[in-house]
Design an enzyme around this catalytic site. Structure first.
Site, short mmCIF file in Angstrom:
data_model
loop_
_atom_site.label_atom_id
_atom_site.label_comp_id
_atom_site.label_asym_id
_atom_site.label_seq_id
_atom_site.Cartn_x
_atom_site.Cartn_y
_atom_site.Cartn_z
N CYS A 1 2.44 13.26 25.50
CA CYS A 1 3.36 12.97 24.38
C CYS A 1 4.45 11.98 24.79
O CYS A 1 4.36 10.80 24.52
CB CYS A 1 4.02 14.26 23.86
SG CYS A 1 2.89 15.50 23.18
N ARG A 2 5.49 12.49 25.46
CA ARG A 2 6.68 11.67 25.72
C ARG A 2 6.46 10.54 26.71
O ARG A 2 6.84 9.39 26.43
CB ARG A 2 7.83 12.55 26.22
CG ARG A 2 8.33 13.51 25.18
CD ARG A 2 9.31 14.49 25.76
NE ARG A 2 8.63 15.36 26.72
CZ ARG A 2 9.25 16.20 27.54
NH1 ARG A 2 10.56 16.27 27.54
NH2 ARG A 2 8.55 16.97 28.37
N SER A 3 5.88 10.83 27.88
CA SER A 3 5.76 9.75 28.87
C SER A 3 4.79 8.65 28.46
O SER A 3 5.10 7.47 28.65
CB SER A 3 5.45 10.29 30.27
OG SER A 3 4.26 11.02 30.31
N CYS B 1 6.68 13.12 32.22
CA CYS B 1 7.01 14.32 31.45
C CYS B 1 6.11 15.46 31.94
O CYS B 1 5.41 15.31 32.93
CB CYS B 1 6.88 14.09 29.94
SG CYS B 1 5.20 13.84 29.33
N ASN C 1 2.11 14.56 30.16
CA ASN C 1 1.62 13.18 30.08
C ASN C 1 0.68 12.97 28.89
O ASN C 1 -0.27 12.21 28.96
CB ASN C 1 0.96 12.76 31.40
CG ASN C 1 0.67 11.27 31.51
OD1 ASN C 1 -0.35 10.88 32.06
ND2 ASN C 1 1.54 10.43 31.00
N ASP D 1 10.63 17.71 23.81
CA ASP D 1 9.17 17.65 23.87
C ASP D 1 8.60 17.95 22.49
O ASP D 1 8.73 19.06 21.99
CB ASP D 1 8.68 18.68 24.88
CG ASP D 1 7.20 18.55 25.17
OD1 ASP D 1 6.46 17.93 24.37
OD2 ASP D 1 6.77 19.07 26.22
#
Length: 145
Positions: A13-15, A8, A11, A113
């Site tokens: 939050c999402r990934s 993401c 690096n 995000d």
């Protein structure tokens, strides 16, 4: 053993959410996460993402920090999975031509995000669904050689 990296923007939050959700579902693959940007380099996983891990009892490495994807990563990983359309475009731009075939979308719809939306629960739901779909795909690929 197949090697997977979720990517993401930052690096934090999402990934990392995808990394540790996937690790909670299987230990049959090498699974990591990276950023397309260096904006958050060295920063820990976002505190709200850590709260999601705790509330869903997902084990995670609290010492993990943001790391930007590198040329070596493009060569090392078998699957380079972008969390949204913007991440995919960045990955295609950054990736050596010989490795572009490894880049794939996490899901048919971009994962919003939560840094911007504030909705970490929605992100978790989408990440969990996406990770389960990826696990099914990987298992089918392994079965069918």
């Amino acid at each position: 053993m197949k090697k997977i990296v979720f990517v993401c923007l930052g690096n934090i939050c999402r990934s990392p959410m995808a990394e540790f959700v996937m690790k909670s579902l299987t230990d049959d693959y090498v699974i990591e996460s990276r950023a397309t940007s260096s904006w958050e380099h060295g920063n820990p996983i976002h505190e709200r993402t850590q709260e999601i891990f705790k509330s869903h009892e997902i084990p995670y490495d609290s010492s993990k920090t943001s790391q930007q994807i590198s040329k070596n990563d493009f060569e090392y990983f078998d699957y380079i999975i972008g969390m949204d359309e913007s991440n995919l475009l960045d990955l295609i731009r950054m990736c050596p031509k010989s490795q572009k075939h490894k880049i794939e979308a996490f899901a048919s719809e971009s994962v919003p995000d939560p840094w911007y939306t504030g909705d970490f629960d929605e992100t978790y739901d989408r990440v969990l669904t996406g990770c389960k779909a990826w696990l099914t795909r990987l298992e089918n690929e392994a079965k069918n050689g």
